[in-house]
Scaffold this motif. Structure first.
Motif, mmCIF file in Angstrom:
data_model
loop_
_atom_site.group_PDB
_atom_site.id
_atom_site.type_symbol
_atom_site.label_atom_id
_atom_site.label_comp_id
_atom_site.label_asym_id
_atom_site.label_seq_id
_atom_site.Cartn_x
_atom_site.Cartn_y
_atom_site.Cartn_z
ATOM 1 N N LEU A 188 -2.736 0.819 -7.061
ATOM 2 C CA LEU A 188 -2.008 -0.529 -8.509
ATOM 3 C C LEU A 188 -0.698 -1.373 -6.860
ATOM 4 O O LEU A 188 -0.872 -1.741 -6.890
ATOM 5 C CB LEU A 188 -1.744 0.317 -9.580
ATOM 6 N N ARG A 189 -0.075 -0.151 -6.669
ATOM 7 C CA ARG A 189 1.935 -0.852 -6.179
ATOM 8 C C ARG A 189 1.209 -2.083 -5.240
ATOM 9 O O ARG A 189 1.225 -2.997 -5.606
ATOM 10 C CB ARG A 189 2.585 0.127 -5.926
ATOM 11 N N LEU A 190 0.005 -1.104 -3.878
ATOM 12 C CA LEU A 190 -0.178 -2.306 -3.010
ATOM 13 C C LEU A 190 -1.387 -3.471 -3.398
ATOM 14 O O LEU A 190 -0.858 -4.413 -2.847
ATOM 15 C CB LEU A 190 -1.307 -1.191 -2.177
ATOM 16 N N ARG A 191 -1.985 -3.216 -4.167
ATOM 17 C CA ARG A 191 -2.570 -4.399 -4.876
ATOM 18 C C ARG A 191 -2.194 -5.636 -5.311
ATOM 19 O O ARG A 191 -1.824 -6.841 -5.267
ATOM 20 C CB ARG A 191 -3.774 -3.770 -5.689
ATOM 21 N N ASP A 192 -0.758 -5.036 -5.869
ATOM 22 C CA ASP A 192 0.063 -6.244 -6.696
ATOM 23 C C ASP A 192 0.856 -7.065 -5.782
ATOM 24 O O ASP A 192 1.274 -7.809 -5.935
ATOM 25 C CB ASP A 192 0.888 -5.214 -7.610
ATOM 26 N N ALA A 193 0.894 -5.832 -4.525
ATOM 27 C CA ALA A 193 2.407 -6.695 -4.217
ATOM 28 C C ALA A 193 2.315 -7.051 -2.747
ATOM 29 O O ALA A 193 2.329 -8.322 -3.064
ATOM 30 C CB ALA A 193 3.522 -5.407 -3.185
ATOM 31 N N LEU A 194 0.266 -6.427 -2.341
ATOM 32 C CA LEU A 194 -0.483 -7.472 -1.025
ATOM 33 C C LEU A 194 -1.200 -9.011 -1.652
ATOM 34 O O LEU A 194 -1.040 -9.743 -1.310
ATOM 35 C CB LEU A 194 -1.378 -6.294 -0.699
ATOM 36 N N GLY A 195 -1.605 -8.526 -3.309
ATOM 37 C CA GLY A 195 -2.539 -9.747 -3.622
ATOM 38 C C GLY A 195 -4.344 -9.150 -2.838
ATOM 39 O O GLY A 195 -4.758 -10.170 -2.999
ATOM 40 N N ALA A 196 -4.185 -8.056 -3.342
ATOM 41 C CA ALA A 196 -4.737 -7.681 -2.033
ATOM 42 C C ALA A 196 -6.483 -6.870 -3.084
ATOM 43 O O ALA A 196 -6.061 -7.012 -4.260
ATOM 44 C CB ALA A 196 -5.117 -5.864 -1.201
ATOM 45 N N THR A 197 -7.967 -6.935 -2.605
ATOM 46 C CA THR A 197 -9.101 -6.310 -3.636
ATOM 47 C C THR A 197 -9.502 -4.783 -3.576
ATOM 48 O O THR A 197 -8.514 -4.086 -2.275
ATOM 49 C CB THR A 197 -9.763 -7.765 -3.629
ATOM 50 N N LEU A 198 -9.592 -4.226 -4.551
ATOM 51 C CA LEU A 198 -10.256 -3.262 -4.048
ATOM 52 C C LEU A 198 -11.088 -3.323 -4.664
ATOM 53 O O LEU A 198 -11.216 -3.049 -5.742
ATOM 54 C CB LEU A 198 -9.070 -1.844 -4.276
ATOM 55 N N VAL A 199 -12.139 -1.514 -3.480
ATOM 56 C CA VAL A 199 -13.366 -1.668 -3.913
ATOM 57 C C VAL A 199 -13.364 0.487 -3.888
ATOM 58 O O VAL A 199 -12.332 1.073 -2.699
ATOM 59 C CB VAL A 199 -14.467 -2.075 -3.124
ATOM 60 N N VAL A 200 -13.517 1.154 -5.035
ATOM 61 C CA VAL A 200 -13.104 2.006 -4.798
ATOM 62 C C VAL A 200 -14.800 2.857 -6.062
ATOM 63 O O VAL A 200 -15.037 2.372 -6.840
ATOM 64 C CB VAL A 200 -11.970 2.594 -5.917
#
Lengths: 263, 385
Positions: A188-200
């Motif tokens: 979550l933190r990486l998504r928020d900080a990097l603005g990345a999209t996650l597929v899990v």
């Protein structure tokens, strides 16, 4: 339409098959920017197979996979390589190269895809390892660290090229509940900080209900997707009994809300 | 994406400017800070040892003066800046994008772990000692393995071993008939080579007919068994090590143990017995193929008739010679099975260790085949066989 408002990843009438054996057919879904997109379904329904098709390891039997505006499987090899450089994949066991140290593992994509001098690569590798909580472990070999650490090191390698989309294959498999929760927080933190999209890809209920913002549910019986949407919303209103059974660990859903007619 | 008229041209270089005026110094960052950007200004700034001299206060404010895009390089720069700043200086990063601060917090959340100090390098004397110790230990382990194997094979022969008959038959067919084509080719060629080598010398004395003797004796006493040993250590010994090694990685050997099977009884003894049975048969085949190769070469290059050649070959072969070759082959079979299975069982838990085990199995098998060959040859000489 510019690239900025196009969905970073989209599947269109995707059919997955091994030879004659169809695994899933007619998958249609869109992963929006900043989503944590969950691919869920029971064991053996083809979740990992779908992931292999999305990240370019296997050609779909039919249908298309779009990265932004580019049709992955119709692109020429150079464009495909460029697309793959914009994604990062965390494999189930970390998939670290066992003959290299952690720092060398993280440096591999940097060395091949950037013109940076070794000193900068070393600094970047240290940063990525620090981001996943492995500062100072750069000189360890994968065999010297635990499974959870290997997974985080794999994440550091996936992050090496600052990807736009990160794919996770069963991120919490083999982790204790506390480590699994920490990995979720990290995602979550990486998504928020990097603005990345996650597929899990996951079937870990606690995790997918807490972090998922969108999802696709693959059904092993009908061989296609039977629901899409945020996992919490599906839990609340999806009428399909298979989805309900999955999201409630087989326990019966509450009696359906009968539409009360106002007196 | 094609640039449109509305896009503002953005510099692809990272820019920075240090402003010492005012109550505290301000480092203004601008431009593009990505992996693809030109970071020479930032690197030059960090490389200059006097860049941060004479700051007006103990706070250095880092400000966002139009950062167009940023990635890891910005984070690396800030981490380096923190190290390069004079002692006691605090960096005020509140002016930077919140994502930057969040990532830096994440990166410093877990304190770095120092690598345990490596033990001091031992002296050459200590290294010699350690190497000899390891050598003794290794030999001891091999002997213990051999003893265990003998006990296990004994159990199997009296019908008390626990293994699956189907597995044993599989191994038998894999290391027997499966090896015939390659063994035929190798032996035929070796027979021809021996014949050509001998022919050059024997022609000088007009004794070409003795080519048949040379080939027959070489193939039966020595080369048949040796070629079989070498082919089988590459083919079957490597396969044993890879198979058992993969089972070890996959925890299958642990599963066997907890199911109450001894891996020695279940996996190793059937393989060793299969090789022990097959090696003499394969060696006989190899001898025949070698003699055929010698005959082809001899008859084709010298004026010998097939009948002459056959007669000479038969008269030079002895039961004793063939038996001594077959005994060697049986010994090589045990050597191959032991080195293959031992390396496989002792394999580590990673994919890499399977490769190491397979290599070690083949190298050990070939070295020990040659060593045993010399020992047995000396023994034969002493016994006058």
């Amino acid at each position: 339409m510019t690239a900025a408002d196009q969905a970073p990843l989209r599947a269109e009438h995707l059919t997955l098959a091994y030879g004659e054996r169809v695994i899933q057919r007619d998958l249609d879904f869109t992963v929006n920017r900043g989503d944590i997109f969950i691919v869920m379904g029971g064991s053996g329904c083809g979740k990992s197979t779908l992931l292999r098709h999305l990240i370019g390891l296997q050609r779909p039997a039919a249908g298309r996979v779009f990265y932004g505006a580019a049709d992955y499987w119709a692109a020429d090899p150079a464009d495909r390589a460029a697309i793959l450089r914009r994604i990062g994949v965390l494999y189930q066991g970390g998939a670290l190269f066992s003959s290299m140290t952690l720092a060398e593992n993280v440096a591999v994509p940097l060395e091949t895809c950037t013109p940076l001098p070794p000193r900068d690569i070393r600094a970047l590798a240290e940063l990525k390892l620090a981001l996943v909580g492995l500062a100072g472990f750069g000189d360890y070999y994968p065999s010297e660290i635990s499974g959870g650490m290997r997974k985080r090191a794999g994440l550091a390698r996936a992050l090496a090229l600052d990807p736009e989309i990160l794919f996770f294959d069963e991120p919490s498999a083999g982790l204790d509940p506390v480590s699994a929760k920490r990995l979720d927080d990290l995602m979550l933190r990486l998504r928020d900080a990097l603005g990345a999209t996650l597929v899990v890809v996951t079937h870990e209920l606690a995790s997918l209900l807490s972090i998922g913002t969108n999802s696709v549910f693959l059904d092993a019986a009908t061989l296609t997707q039977i629901a899409t949407g945020a996992p919490r919303d599906l839990l609340a209103d999806c009428p399909d009994p298979t989805v309900q059974a999955f999201l409630r660990r087989g326990e019966l859903p509450p009696p359906p809300k009968t539409k009360e007619t106002r007196p | 994406m094609a640039p449109t008229a509305s896009t503002v041209p953005v510099s692809t270089a990272a820019g920075l400017r240090l402003d010492r005026g005012g109550p505290s110094a301000v480092l203004s960052l601008s431009g593009t800070w990505t992996l693809a950007a030109d970071l020479s200004a930032a690197n030059a700034f960090l490389a200059d040892p006097h860049a941060l001299d004479g700051l007006p206060s103990s706070t250095l404010r880092v400000a966002d003066a139009g950062i167009a895009a940023w990635d890891s390089p910005l984070l690396v720069f800030l981490r380096r800046l923190a190290v390069a700043a004079p002692k006691g200086t605090t960096l005020d990063l509140s002016g930077l994008p919140s994502g930057v601060r969040a990532l830096l917090d994440l990166a410093s959340a877990v304190p770095p772990r120092a690598r345990d100090a490596a033990p001091p390098e031992p002296s050459w004397l200590a290294r010699v000692g350690l190497a000899s110790q390891a050598c003794f230990q290794h030999t001891g382990e091999s002997l213990r393995f051999l003893v265990d194997l003998a006990a296990s094979a004994g159990r199997m022969l009296v019908g008390k071993g626990r293994h699956r008959r189907a597995d044993f038959l599989d191994v038998l067919s894999e290391c027997g008939p499966g090896a015939l084509p390659i063994l035929f080719l190798m032996s035929l060629l070796v027979g021809m080579i021996v014949a050509f080598l001998g022919a050059i010398q024997l022609k000088l004395f007009g004794a070409e007919i003795f080519i048949a003797d040379a080939v027959a004796i070489a193939m039966t006493r020595e080369m048949g068994a040796l070629m079989t040993g070498i082919v089988m250590s590459g083919r079957t010994g490597a396969a044993f090590a890879a198979r058992l090694g993969t089972m070890q990685v996959n925890e299958e050997i642990d599963a066997l143990r907890t199911l109450g099977f001894s891996p020695m009884d279940y996996l190793v003894a059937p393989r060793a017995l299969a090789l022990l049975l097959m090696m003499p048969l394969l060696a006989t085949y190899s001898m025949a193929a070698g003699i055929l190769g010698g005959a082809i070469a001899g008859i084709a290059t010298m004026d010998l008739t097939p009948a002459q050649y056959l007669h000479e070959t038969l008269s030079s072969m002895s039961v004793k010679g063939i038996a001594s070759g077959l005994f060697k082959a049986a010994v090589y079979g045990v050597v191959i099975a032991v080195s293959g299975c031992r390396q496989g069982i002792a394999c580590g838990r990673s994919a890499e260790s399977v490769g190491t085990a397979t290599t070690a199995a083949v190298v050990n098998a070939i070295v020990w085949i040659i060593v045993m060959d010399s020992l047995i040859s000396v023994l034969y000489m002493l016994l006058g066989i």
